[in-house]
Design an enzyme around this catalytic site. Structure first.
Site, short mmCIF file in Angstrom:
data_model
loop_
_atom_site.label_atom_id
_atom_site.label_comp_id
_atom_site.label_asym_id
_atom_site.label_seq_id
_atom_site.Cartn_x
_atom_site.Cartn_y
_atom_site.Cartn_z
N LYS A 83 8.49 -37.25 -88.06
CA LYS A 83 9.94 -37.49 -88.04
C LYS A 83 10.62 -36.15 -88.25
CE LYS A 83 12.98 -40.93 -90.10
NZ LYS A 83 13.27 -41.57 -91.38
C1 E4P Z 1 15.19 -44.34 -91.56
O1 E4P Z 1 14.42 -43.84 -90.84
C2 E4P Z 1 16.35 -43.65 -92.17
O2 E4P Z 1 15.97 -42.49 -92.82
C3 E4P Z 1 17.05 -44.61 -93.08
O3 E4P Z 1 17.24 -45.83 -92.39
C4 E4P Z 1 18.36 -44.10 -93.63
O4 E4P Z 1 19.02 -45.13 -94.31
P1 E4P Z 1 20.30 -44.87 -95.27
O5 E4P Z 1 21.40 -44.34 -94.43
O6 E4P Z 1 20.60 -46.21 -95.86
O7 E4P Z 1 19.85 -43.86 -96.30
#
Ligand code: E4P
Length: 214
Positions: A83
């Site tokens: 990622k």
């Molecule tokens: C997933 O890959 C993201 O990092 C995550 O959904 C972010 O979520 P948030 O905006 O609630 O922190």
């Protein structure tokens, strides 16, 4: 449709697995920090129990650093998806991983133009953040609609859309109506998706009436 669990918490992931709701897992540095484990240990623990893809995020923002970290993460398991935060060098690193056959997820996507660049760089997934857009009074679902439409317009684009920053059941429903590929959902929202007050009232009434059976 695929549902991923947006968590690094093993018990939360296992709870979703018990319902058959864990086609994969996404993590980020914030979620890993909550576990109190190192990044490597947290990712190893998740890979040990999850069959599908496990998305692990790099911290570097320069191409060489991203590649080094991503290659280390990819050694943990064949399930790892690297990622990478959306940034100039991140796109260069995506191309490198594409050439190496290592899947990537370009995260922190807040515009369709970013999604286009990530897809053209060879990202396996893009992660548009609906909740964080809604937080600043911008409709997150409009972004999902734009990316779905653009990717559908160009069938050669194989990049999958992971709806991220999901904060409510409606984020899932709205994005599903638009045809997004994958939803990464925190355990709390999965539980909220089960609930409807009329279901609870209906169950209570049936149980009450069942007492009248002869
Ligand atoms: C997933 O890959 C993201 O990092 C995550 O959904 C972010 O979520 P948030 O905006 O609630 O922190």
């Amino acid at each position: 449709m695929k549902i991923y669990v947006d968590s690094a918490d093993i018990s939360e992931i296992e709870a979703a697995q018990a319902l058959g709701l864990c086609d994969g897992v996404t993590t980020n540095p914030t979620l890993i920090a909550k576990t109190g484990k190192s990044m490597t240990q947290a990712i190893k623990d998740i890979c040990a129990i999850v069959e599908g893809p496990v998305h692990a995020e790099v911290l570097s923002l320069d191409k060489e650093g991203i590649i080094k970290e991503g290659m280390e993460l990819a050694k943990v398991s064949d399930s790892i998806v690297v990622k990478i935060p959306m940034c100039h060098d991140g796109l260069k690193a995506v191309r490198h991983f594409y050439d190496e056959g290592i899947p990537t997820n370009v995260t922190l996507i807040f515009s369709a133009s970013q999604a286009i660049l990530a897809a053209k760089a060879g990202a396996s997934n893009v992660c548009p953040f609906v909740g964080r857009l809604d937080d600043i009074s911008v409709a997150g679902s409009d972004l999902i609609e734009d990316i779905v439409t653009i990717f559908d317009n160009y069938p050669e684009i194989e990049t999958q859309i992971i709806v991220a920053s999901v904060r409510s059941p409606m984020h899932v429903v709205d994005s599903a109506l638009l045809g997004a590929d994958i939803f990464t959902i925190p355990g709390k929202v999965l539980t909220q998706m089960e609930k409807h007050p009329l279901t609870d009232i209906g169950i209570a009434k049936f149980l009450e009436d069942a007492k009248k059976f002869t």
